[in-house]
Design a protein around this motif. Structure first.
Motif, PDB file in Angstrom:
ATOM      1  N   ILE A  84      39.212  27.141   6.043  1.00 57.16           N
ATOM      2  CA  ILE A  84      40.653  27.207   6.304  1.00 57.16           C
ATOM      3  C   ILE A  84      41.435  27.945   5.212  1.00 57.16           C
ATOM      4  N   VAL A 135      39.872  31.486   8.282  1.00 56.07           N
ATOM      5  CA  VAL A 135      40.921  31.480   9.305  1.00 56.07           C
ATOM      6  C   VAL A 135      41.965  30.462   8.854  1.00 56.07           C
ATOM      7  N   HIS A 136      43.139  30.946   8.495  1.00 54.27           N
ATOM      8  CA  HIS A 136      44.179  30.047   7.999  1.00 54.27           C
ATOM      9  C   HIS A 136      44.724  29.139   9.103  1.00 54.27           C
ATOM     10  N   TRP A 138      49.764  28.950  14.801  1.00 50.21           N
ATOM     11  CA  TRP A 138      48.564  28.493  15.504  1.00 50.21           C
ATOM     12  C   TRP A 138      48.072  29.572  16.460  1.00 50.21           C
ATOM     13  N   SER A 152      46.024  31.816  14.377  1.00 48.82           N
ATOM     14  CA  SER A 152      44.797  31.093  14.044  1.00 48.82           C
ATOM     15  C   SER A 152      43.831  31.109  15.230  1.00 48.82           C
ATOM     16  N   HIS A 211      40.129  32.779  15.435  1.00 51.62           N
ATOM     17  CA  HIS A 211      38.942  32.005  15.827  1.00 51.62           C
ATOM     18  C   HIS A 211      38.190  32.718  16.942  1.00 51.62           C
TER      19      HIS A 211
END
Length: 228
Positions: free
Chosen positions: A5, A27-28, A215, A218, A222
C-alpha cells in the motif's frame, strides 16, 4: 505478484523477506470523496453540541496503542504555553486498541483539557476534520496513514511524523515532526496554533495533495497489476 500500500512497505517487503523487486508493486490507498470534503462549519453546530466539543481543538485520530505514540503527544500537549492550553483542547477519536492502560490513566487526569471520544462514524469523523484547528499524527510507524489523507481532503492542516510512509502520503502538504522529540512536537503545535496563515497554507496544499489519491485510481491500478 505482491501488492503493497506504499513504497515504504514495498521496500520493507523486499528488504525483510527477500522478494524480487519486480514482483512487489505499490498501489496507494484512496479515500471516500463523498464523505471527506470541506464543509461549512456553520452546518456542524449540531455535532459540536452532541459531542460537547470545545471551540478550538487539536485532533488525533487512531486507535489507542503504542505505535500511535500517544504518551509523547500527551506530554507535548501539557508543555504548551498555559494560554494556549486554556484556549485549545486536544480531542482523540478512535477505538481502544491495546497496551493502553497508561494512556487511559493520563486521559482521566487530563479530563477537561483532553476529550476522548472513542470510536466515531465516518460522517462524524469528516465533521471533526472540518472543525479541528489541525490534525496531529505523531505515529512511530505507519504502513500508509489514512487519517492525514482524509484530513487533507477536508481542508484540515496536518502535522505528522517524519517517518515511515507518512512523507510519501503527505508530501509537501504537511508540517513534520520527530515523533521521539517531545519538545519539537510542542514547538510545532505552538507554531501552528499561533499562526493562522501557516495553517491556511497547509490546508490549501492538503486539498491539492488529496486529489492525487482516490479509490477509483486504486482500483484501476489493481486491475493493471492483475492484467499484468
Amino acid at each position: 505478484v505482491i501488492i503493497a500500500i506504499s513504497d515504504f512497505i514495498r521496500q520493507q517487503a523486499i528488504d525483510e523477506f527477500g522478494f524480487e523487486a519486480a514482483r512487489v508493486k505499490t498501489v496507494h490507498l484512496g479515500y471516500d470523496r463523498e464523505v471527506f470534503y470541506p464543509t461549512n462549519v456553520d452546518n456542524l453546530l449540531g455535532l459540536r453540541e452532541r459531542l460537547h466539543l470545545p471551540s478550538r481543538f487539536i485532533l488525533f485520530v487512531g486507535s489507542i496503542e503504542p505505535r500511535k505514540n500517544l504518551l509523547r503527544l500527551l506530554q507535548a500537549y501539557q508543555l504548551l504555553p498555559t494560554r494556549l492550553r486554556r484556549e485549545v483542547k486536544l480531542v482523540l477519536a478512535g477505538f481502544r486498541g491495546w497496551e493502553n492502560r497508561e494512556v487511559m490513566a493520563i486521559l482521566k487526569k487530563l479530563e477537561g483539557d483532553v476529550y476522548y471520544l472513542g470510536y466515531v462514524t465516518e460522517q462524524d469523523l469528516a465533521a471533526l476534520y472540518n472543525l479541528a484547528d489541525l490534525l496531529v499524527y505523531p505515529s512511530l510507524y505507519e504502513g500508509f496513514g489514512l487519517p492525514p489523507l482524509e484530513a487533507m481532503a477536508c481542508g484540515c492542516p496536518v502535522l505528522v511524523s517524519r517517518v515511515a510512509s507518512l512523507p510519501e502520503v503527505c508530501g509537501e502538504a504537511a508540517a513534520y515532526l520527530d515523533p521521539e522529540n517531545v519538545e519539537e512536537m510542542t514547538a510545532e503545535l505552538t507554531r501552528l496554533l499561533e499562526d493562522g496563515s501557516a495553517r491556511g497554507q497547509l490546508a490549501t496544499k492538503g486539498l491539492e495533495r488529496a486529489q492525487l489519491f482516490s479509490w477509483e485510481r486504486s482500483a484501476r491500478e489493481h486491475l493493471a497489476v492483475f492484467a499484468g
